[in-house]
Write a protein that holds these residues in place. Structure first.
Motif, PDB file in Angstrom:
ATOM      1  N   LYS A 195     -38.343 -11.672  -9.183  1.00  0.00           N
ATOM      2  CA  LYS A 195     -37.691 -12.855  -9.750  1.00  0.00           C
ATOM      3  C   LYS A 195     -36.804 -13.574  -8.736  1.00  0.00           C
ATOM      4  O   LYS A 195     -36.295 -14.646  -9.005  1.00  0.00           O
ATOM      5  CB  LYS A 195     -36.898 -12.485 -11.005  1.00  0.00           C
ATOM      6  N   GLY A 196     -36.612 -12.965  -7.584  1.00  0.00           N
ATOM      7  CA  GLY A 196     -35.784 -13.642  -6.593  1.00  0.00           C
ATOM      8  C   GLY A 196     -35.724 -12.843  -5.305  1.00  0.00           C
ATOM      9  O   GLY A 196     -36.148 -11.691  -5.257  1.00  0.00           O
ATOM     10  N   VAL A 197     -35.237 -13.503  -4.275  1.00  0.00           N
ATOM     11  CA  VAL A 197     -35.038 -12.789  -3.020  1.00  0.00           C
ATOM     12  C   VAL A 197     -33.614 -13.064  -2.548  1.00  0.00           C
ATOM     13  O   VAL A 197     -33.169 -14.211  -2.509  1.00  0.00           O
ATOM     14  CB  VAL A 197     -36.096 -13.165  -1.952  1.00  0.00           C
ATOM     15  N   GLN A 198     -32.919 -11.973  -2.277  1.00  0.00           N
ATOM     16  CA  GLN A 198     -31.555 -12.115  -1.788  1.00  0.00           C
ATOM     17  C   GLN A 198     -31.594 -12.272  -0.269  1.00  0.00           C
ATOM     18  O   GLN A 198     -32.244 -11.494   0.437  1.00  0.00           O
ATOM     19  CB  GLN A 198     -30.727 -10.890  -2.164  1.00  0.00           C
ATOM     20  N   CYS A 199     -30.901 -13.310   0.205  1.00  0.00           N
ATOM     21  CA  CYS A 199     -30.931 -13.622   1.643  1.00  0.00           C
ATOM     22  C   CYS A 199     -29.518 -13.697   2.187  1.00  0.00           C
ATOM     23  O   CYS A 199     -28.560 -13.807   1.441  1.00  0.00           O
ATOM     24  CB  CYS A 199     -31.595 -14.980   1.876  1.00  0.00           C
ATOM     25  N   GLN A 200     -29.422 -13.657   3.494  1.00  0.00           N
ATOM     26  CA  GLN A 200     -28.144 -13.956   4.124  1.00  0.00           C
ATOM     27  C   GLN A 200     -28.384 -14.974   5.246  1.00  0.00           C
ATOM     28  O   GLN A 200     -29.464 -15.024   5.833  1.00  0.00           O
ATOM     29  CB  GLN A 200     -27.477 -12.693   4.670  1.00  0.00           C
ATOM     30  N   LYS A 201     -27.386 -15.788   5.491  1.00  0.00           N
ATOM     31  CA  LYS A 201     -27.500 -16.772   6.562  1.00  0.00           C
ATOM     32  C   LYS A 201     -27.297 -16.084   7.909  1.00  0.00           C
ATOM     33  O   LYS A 201     -26.569 -15.099   8.006  1.00  0.00           O
ATOM     34  CB  LYS A 201     -26.450 -17.893   6.400  1.00  0.00           C
ATOM     35  N   MET A 202     -27.968 -16.623   8.912  1.00  0.00           N
ATOM     36  CA  MET A 202     -27.879 -16.028  10.235  1.00  0.00           C
ATOM     37  C   MET A 202     -27.352 -17.082  11.208  1.00  0.00           C
ATOM     38  O   MET A 202     -27.450 -18.292  10.962  1.00  0.00           O
ATOM     39  CB  MET A 202     -29.262 -15.577  10.715  1.00  0.00           C
ATOM     40  N   GLN A 203     -26.826 -16.612  12.341  1.00  0.00           N
ATOM     41  CA  GLN A 203     -26.550 -17.543  13.444  1.00  0.00           C
ATOM     42  C   GLN A 203     -27.101 -16.929  14.725  1.00  0.00           C
ATOM     43  O   GLN A 203     -27.286 -15.718  14.796  1.00  0.00           O
ATOM     44  CB  GLN A 203     -25.056 -17.836  13.554  1.00  0.00           C
ATOM     45  N   LEU A 204     -27.397 -17.775  15.691  1.00  0.00           N
ATOM     46  CA  LEU A 204     -28.022 -17.269  16.913  1.00  0.00           C
ATOM     47  C   LEU A 204     -26.971 -16.728  17.874  1.00  0.00           C
ATOM     48  O   LEU A 204     -25.984 -17.393  18.157  1.00  0.00           O
ATOM     49  CB  LEU A 204     -28.840 -18.368  17.584  1.00  0.00           C
TER      50      LEU A 204
END
Lengths: 284, 482
Positions: B364-373
């Motif tokens: 029902k969903g995918v938990q994500c996190q933001k990334m930085q380079l």
């Protein structure tokens, strides 16, 4: 093209086919399966090889008409052709002389169990075999199984034949009797295999189950057959199909296997509908 | 060589690069027909005039199989399209395929001198044009095979490496048999690349042309299971073997929730659609399930193929989730561009951490996190680092993981003495020889995951190595006899 050289019906919904497949017949061992595609546009389905005859170049499969493709296959007659057959796939069943073993087959799983029971007997084991079915009509291979077993027990859910009850009822009795059981092989519907594994666990008896999963290619390519075994992701087609029943996450697999239930019904309904139209055309 | 091009170099440079007609994005989102229509005669003639006919043609250096690019373009200019396609075929037996799926922008076209200041010659489109011209007019004639060799060679796998090696060896006169595990020929060209990028009809025609060279093809034959490599050598009478079984085993992220219903490997998803024709369910039997909201994880060509396929199957929102930035995506520029036109939503610098399911086991969903380079890693690309506290959930009903494949282990496990390397690849020398004499390997099986054209390069190189090996064998045999 693979020719069906012989077909006979084991029950109203279960048929046995002998199919020309010389390369597969030569290589096949107990526990191996094939992927079958009946015609262009058809799906690929896994079927366990029940027996083979290398000198004649034939393999035997036993099929229960449950979905679109198996229903279609069960209407095919000797002399007709299956478009694609590939195998033998999967790891062969590990066969050793353990001493005393129990083989448990549920429904058409009995067909898959037969070559294993035979191989275990040939390896010198004392083989107790339990086969179960919903009703008398669905009990298959009773005579064949008796031949390769030291003792054979039959159960039916509705009591229409032999002992009324589940294979696990009988299994418990055999486990409780003073045999030194070294291993249990169980093949059948997932809930049955789960029940067997749950039952044998406290007895500490090594229990192998053969998993039927969603599969597309059957050679390790799609990952559709992935199951969790001992916390690890495994592919039933190349890592299995047999696994330690005490380590399989059955609940997860049963949920996964429901992925296409509704779509399979659509496919089957359309097929039945086309058959009905054809029959009408022929009749008029 | 005197030029057939009437224009002076300065005039050639004034011609803008020609672009082929394409199916409009809104239209193609609802079908699986090819996106690009390719050049017509007029455009190909105009484009061919742009070639500067450099004395040192760098473009050839950029071609992994060394096609004589200025040579074939000169023939296009003379409207000798059949001559042109045959010129290509000297180096590459599958021009209709390469003209469609090669990453020309990072190969031949990248080195085109015109591209330094202007835009490079559309070499790939010209290649496709002459191949299509020949196909449309049914003008193909199998090249004559002038030598005959008794030796039998087995090719395992009918993907780009296998097909190329087979064509090369057959043209040298060898008795070639291809063994394919699936029911249809083509390997990744069949199960991986979608119809809208490479119509299966093109693949079927190219396959027929391989057969026209006398190559035998067994489908439904899993080498290692149906018969083994050692049986091929000892019982079947094969004198050499080329292993080209590709990288067919999908990798998974290893995050929670991957076994939920509605989670696919890109391999499974694309195989259902491309090989099994699930886009025509229930006319075809194999189903595929796509939600209104679907996400694909990954940044390569496979990810692009999967997300564009999801869109065509009815995903109203189709996300591409990639943990680095657009700049690091390995996918071909043209595919990224096409995906954008088709309304794919790119979620860059986004890392999936877990897949969420409902009580019935559906995603029902995918938990994500933001990334930085951050700092560059060993691949030279800047390493993505998680931004603390940036977790968020993307609601989806379908998740497709396109994070790479590794070789199928069946051959390695059933062939004693075959040296394997990292991630299950088969180790080869520069000439594609494996640790066992007479057995050669190439394509993704030895590379672990690369392009169609590099697989073809390996196939070609292996054919040359097999020829040298068999010549050596027959020389030592005749020496022993004398």
């Amino acid at each position: 093209m693979f020719k069906i050289v012989e077909k006979d019906d084991l029950s109203s919904t279960i048929s046995r086919f002998r199919i020309e497949a010389p390369f597969i017949a030569r290589k096949r061992k107990a526990g191996n399966f094939i992927m079958v595609r009946l015609h262009e546009g058809g799906e690929r389905i896994p079927l366990t090889i029940a027996d083979s005859n290398p000198s004649e170049g034939t393999i035997t499969i036993i099929v229960q008409a449950v979905g679109k493709t198996t229903k279609e296959l069960c209407t095919m007659k000797a002399g007709s052709f299956v478009l694609d057959v590939v195998g033998p796939l999967g790891n062969p069943t590990p066969i050793e002389n353990y001493g005393t073993v129990i083989c448990v087959g549920g429904g058409v799983g009995t067909a898959e169990l037969y070559p294993i029971a035979k191989a275990l007997k040939d390896a010198g084991n004392i083989v107790h075999t339990i086969i179960g079915a919903r009703s008398r009509d669905l009990v298959i291979l009773e005579n064949e199984m008796r031949e390769v077993s030291t003792a054979l027990y039959v159960t039916t859910d509705d009591g229409s034949y032999a002992r009324k009850g589940f294979v696990t009822d009988q299994l418990k009795d055999v486990l409780d009797a003073p045999h030194l059981i070294k291993a249990v092989y169980a093949i059948g519907p997932l809930p049955m295999m789960k029940a067997v594994a749950n039952l044998t666990h406290p007895y500490g008896v090594h229990t192998l189950v053969s998993l039927n999963t969603i599969m597309v290619d059957g050679t390790g390519m799609c990952g559709g057959c992935r199951v969790t075994v001992n916390g690890q992701m495994r592919f039933a087609c190349v890592d299995g199909p047999e696994f330690d029943g005490h380590k399989v996450d059955f609940d997860e697999l049963m949920m996964r296997n429901r992925t296409y239930v509704d779509l399979e019904r659509i496919s089957d309904d359309q097929h039945q509908c086309r058959l009905a139209t054809k029959a009408k055309e022929l009749a008029s | 060589m005197s030029s057939v091009n009437p224009l002076k170099p300065s005039e050639r440079m004034k011609i803008p690069r020609q672009e082929p007609h394409e199916q409009p994005a809104l239209e193609r989102m609802t079908n699986f027909l090819e996106v690009s229509f390719g050049f017509d005669d007029d455009r190909s003639l105009i484009e061919a005039k742009r070639c500067l006919e450099c004395k040192t043609p760098y473009c050839i250096d950029g071609c992994p199989v060394g096609i004589n690019i200025p040579g074939f373009i000169a023939l296009v200019l003379q409207e000798d399209y059949i001559g042109a396609v045959n010129k290509i075929r000297e180096a590459n037996y599958l021009p209709a395929i390469c003209g469609r799926v090669c990453p020309q922008e990072s190969q031949c076209e990248e080195l085109c001198v015109l591209g330094k200041k202007l835009t490079p010659v559309a070499i790939g489109k010209l290649e496709r044009f002459v191949a299509d011209y020949e196909m449309r007019r049914k003008l193909f004639q199998a090249p004559a095979i002038t030598t005959h060799r008794e030796e039998k060679v087995a090719i395992v796998g009918s993907g780009p490496a296998g097909l190329t090696c087979a064509a090369e060896l057959a043209r040298m006169g060898y008795q070639v048999t291809i063994f394919e595990a699936l029911h249809a020929v083509g390997g990744v060209l069949r199960y991986g690349i979608p119809e809208f990028r490479l119509p299966k009809e093109i693949l079927d025609i190219e396959t027929e042309r391989i057969k026209a060279l006398g190559v035998q093809i067994y489908t439904n034959f899993v080498v290692g299971r149906t018969s083994t490599i050692d049986e091929f050598l000892d019982e079947w009478g094969f004198k050499a073997i080329f292993l080209a079984t590709g990288a067919g085993t999908p990798n998974f992220l290893g995050i929670p929730g991957e076994n939920l219903s509605g989670v696919y490997s890109a391999n499974e998803f694309l195989t259902r659609v491309n090989l099994m024709g699930a886009y025509k369910f229930p006319e075809n039997d194999t189903p595929v399930r796509i939600g209104k909201e679907a996400a694909v994880i990954g940044g390569g060509n496979t990810a692009m193929d999967a997300v564009r396929t999801a869109r065509r199957l009815g995903a109203e929102k189709a996300y591409l989730i990639y943990r680095r930035s657009r700049h690091e995506m390995p996918a071909r520029e043209e595919e990224v561009h096409h995906a954008e036109q088709e309304g794919i939503q790119f979620m860059m610098l986004t890392n999936p951490v877990s897949i969420l399911g409902d009580e019935q086991g559906w995603v029902k969903g995918v938990q994500c996190q933001k990334m930085q380079l951050g700092e560059p890693d060993e691949s030279g690309r800047r390493r993505p680092v998680a931004v603390p506290g940036s977790e968020f959930v993307v609601p989806i009903q379908t998740l497709i993981e396109a994070i790479g494949q590794r070789p199928n282990p069946i051959i390695q496990a059933t062939t004693p003495g075959l040296q394997t390397g990292k991630r299950g690849t088969v180790v080869t020398s520069d000439s594609q020889a494996t640790s066992r004499p007479g057995i050669f390997a190439g394509g993704d099986l030895s590379r672990g995951g690369a392009t169609v054209i590099l697989a073809m390069r390996d196939g070609k190189q292996a054919a040359a190595a097999i020829n040298a090996y068999l010549n050596g064998q027959s020389a030592s045999a005749s020496q022993a006899a004398s």
